[in-house]
Design an enzyme around this catalytic site. Structure first.
Site, short mmCIF file in Angstrom:
data_model
loop_
_atom_site.label_atom_id
_atom_site.label_comp_id
_atom_site.label_asym_id
_atom_site.label_seq_id
_atom_site.Cartn_x
_atom_site.Cartn_y
_atom_site.Cartn_z
N ASN A 1 51.79 36.80 44.95
CA ASN A 1 52.38 35.53 45.37
C ASN A 1 53.79 35.39 44.78
OD1 ASN A 1 53.05 32.86 45.87
ND2 ASN A 1 51.43 32.00 44.60
N GLU B 1 47.29 19.06 36.16
CA GLU B 1 46.76 18.47 37.38
C GLU B 1 45.51 17.64 37.10
OE1 GLU B 1 46.31 21.48 40.42
OE2 GLU B 1 48.45 21.99 40.35
N CYS C 1 48.53 29.46 43.30
CA CYS C 1 47.57 30.50 42.98
C CYS C 1 46.88 30.24 41.63
CB CYS C 1 48.24 31.88 43.00
SG CYS C 1 49.68 32.03 41.94
N HIS C 2 47.45 29.35 40.82
CA HIS C 2 46.81 29.01 39.54
C HIS C 2 45.48 28.27 39.76
CE1 HIS C 2 49.31 25.47 40.54
NE2 HIS C 2 48.37 24.76 39.91
N TYR D 1 37.59 33.22 44.09
CA TYR D 1 38.17 34.22 45.00
C TYR D 1 37.34 34.32 46.28
CZ TYR D 1 41.40 35.56 41.36
OH TYR D 1 42.41 35.52 40.42
#
Length: 164
Positions: free
Chosen positions: A117, A152, A125-126, A94
């Site tokens: 979001n 990912e 945002c993950h 963050y």
């Protein structure tokens, strides 16, 4: 007020509901219960979003190129735009996100904007985690956040790419 077009999409993480208005994609929601949805004609924005999400889940797409219709405060939109710069397969804290929007002490405000979001996955945002490396809140639940990050990272490994 005009209603938005919507489309339900089956994905490896469950059913997703996409919405679009005249300007672009405006919402992506996680459906946590079984949904039966009728086949209807939908906007070209939704068809393209479905195609790009299918490519993302199959490991063929790392960056989304869709017209987005974002509704929020100037600060929220600034955070959502910064989220889109986090590289595929990487994570930020963050504090890094707060620095990216030019306000390093705004970690809590950045967290709230992240929470609001309207387009998770499309605006990744993950990819934001706690400074200690822990997974923190996610609108779809921490299990979905973990699955998206694992997808990912697995795609990166399969392509011989390093992740940070």
């Amino acid at each position: 007020m005009e209603s938005n077009d919507s489309l339900y999409l089956s994905s490896p993480i469950g059913t997703l509901r996409l919405e679009a208005n005249q300007q672009g994609i405006c919402r992506l929601a996680f459906c946590h219960t079984a949904v039966e949805y009728p086949e209807t004609s939908v906007s070209p924005f939704l068809i393209e979003a479905k195609n790009q999400l299918d490519e993302y889940f199959s490991g063929k797409r790392k960056i989304f190129s869709l017209p987005l219709s974002l509704q929020g405060t100037n600060f929220q939109i600034q955070v959502w735009e910064a989220l889109q710069t986090i590289p595929y397969g990487e994570t930020w804290y963050y504090g890094q996100l707060a620095e990216a929007v030019g306000n390093p002490k705004a970690c809590r405000a950045v967290g709230m904007a992240n929470h609001r979001n309207p387009l998770p996955i499309l605006i990744p945002c993950h990819r934001v985690i706690g400074k200690n490396g822990s997974l923190t809140g996610y609108g779809g639940g921490l299990d979905l956040k973990e699955k998206l990050l694992a997808l990912e990272q697995r795609t990166q490994r399969e392509n011989g790419e390093e992740t940070k």
